[in-house]
Design a protein around this motif. Structure first.
Motif, PDB file in Angstrom:
ATOM      1  N   SER A  33       4.722   7.206   0.771  1.00  0.00           N
ATOM      2  CA  SER A  33       5.406   6.282   1.667  1.00  0.00           C
ATOM      3  C   SER A  33       4.762   4.917   1.567  1.00  0.00           C
ATOM      4  O   SER A  33       3.629   4.774   1.098  1.00  0.00           O
ATOM      5  N   GLY A  34       5.485   3.927   1.997  1.00  0.00           N
ATOM      6  CA  GLY A  34       4.959   2.576   2.024  1.00  0.00           C
ATOM      7  C   GLY A  34       5.673   1.654   1.069  1.00  0.00           C
ATOM      8  O   GLY A  34       5.826   0.479   1.326  1.00  0.00           O
ATOM      9  N   ARG A  35       6.088   2.192  -0.075  1.00  0.00           N
ATOM     10  CA  ARG A  35       6.849   1.410  -1.027  1.00  0.00           C
ATOM     11  C   ARG A  35       7.818   2.340  -1.729  1.00  0.00           C
ATOM     12  O   ARG A  35       7.695   3.545  -1.644  1.00  0.00           O
ATOM     13  N   SER A  36       8.777   1.763  -2.445  1.00  0.00           N
ATOM     14  CA  SER A  36       9.707   2.600  -3.187  1.00  0.00           C
ATOM     15  C   SER A  36       8.951   3.481  -4.158  1.00  0.00           C
ATOM     16  O   SER A  36       8.086   3.025  -4.893  1.00  0.00           O
TER      17      SER A  36
ATOM     18  N   PRO B 104       2.278   2.909 -10.300  1.00  0.00           N
ATOM     19  CA  PRO B 104       3.529   2.219 -10.584  1.00  0.00           C
ATOM     20  C   PRO B 104       3.903   2.310 -12.051  1.00  0.00           C
ATOM     21  O   PRO B 104       3.050   2.103 -12.933  1.00  0.00           O
TER      22      PRO B 104
ATOM     23  N   GLN C 175       0.850  -1.194   0.000  1.00  0.00           N
ATOM     24  CA  GLN C 175       0.000   0.000   0.000  1.00  0.00           C
ATOM     25  C   GLN C 175       0.884   1.240   0.000  1.00  0.00           C
ATOM     26  O   GLN C 175       1.949   1.258   0.590  1.00  0.00           O
ATOM     27  N   VAL C 176       0.420   2.273  -0.665  1.00  0.00           N
ATOM     28  CA  VAL C 176       1.151   3.535  -0.745  1.00  0.00           C
ATOM     29  C   VAL C 176       0.289   4.633  -0.128  1.00  0.00           C
ATOM     30  O   VAL C 176      -0.896   4.748  -0.425  1.00  0.00           O
TER      31      VAL C 176
ATOM     32  N   TYR D 140       7.391   5.142  -9.704  1.00  0.00           N
ATOM     33  CA  TYR D 140       6.026   5.616  -9.860  1.00  0.00           C
ATOM     34  C   TYR D 140       6.022   6.897 -10.678  1.00  0.00           C
ATOM     35  O   TYR D 140       6.847   7.768 -10.458  1.00  0.00           O
TER      36      TYR D 140
ATOM     37  N   ASN E  44      11.025   9.925  -2.926  1.00  0.00           N
ATOM     38  CA  ASN E  44       9.604   9.830  -2.662  1.00  0.00           C
ATOM     39  C   ASN E  44       8.892  11.174  -2.673  1.00  0.00           C
ATOM     40  O   ASN E  44       7.788  11.298  -2.180  1.00  0.00           O
TER      41      ASN E  44
END
Length: 125
Positions: free
Chosen positions: A25-28, A100, A1-2, A32, A77
């Protein structure tokens, strides 16, 4: 989850500037692509600007070309929207959205997977 968060909105006089920030935040975040949209009272949400995941390409709605600049920050980010020579018609809630890798249909809000809650921008005449 982002998780996506916008900041930097506020009240500015016509001709002034604001810089909006979008933090995910939450993933690279580096893979994206990011879009900025806005919605004025009584109007539909509209595309404003897009930056590809690599940062190599940017796109803008005609009404902001030459005045707004979208860019990636040093932190992978973060994406910024620098808004100069602002006009009363720029008044809206501004939303950041990410997807993504990206889509060729970057101006369509259905192309994005994650959205922030929005930040209010008001330009006085």
């Amino acid at each position: 989850q982002v998780h996506v968060v916008e900041s930097g909105g506020g009240l500015v006089e016509a001709g002034g500037s604001l810089r909006l920030s979008c933090e995910a935040s939450g993933r690279s975040f580096s893979r994206y692509s990011t879009g900025w949209f806005r919605q004025a009272p009584g109007k539909e949400r509209e595309f404003v600007a897009h930056i590809s995941w690599s940062g190599a390409s940017q796109h803008y709605i005609d009404s902001v070309k030459g005045r707004f600049t979208i860019s990636r920050g040093d932190a992978e980010n973060t994406v910024y929207l620098q808004m100069n020579s602002m006009k009363p018609e720029d008044t809206a809630i501004y939303y950041c959205a990410v997807v993504p890798w990206g889509s060729s249909r970057y101006s369509e809000h259905s192309s994005y997977d994650y959205w922030g809650q929005g930040t209010q921008v008001t330009v006085s005449s």
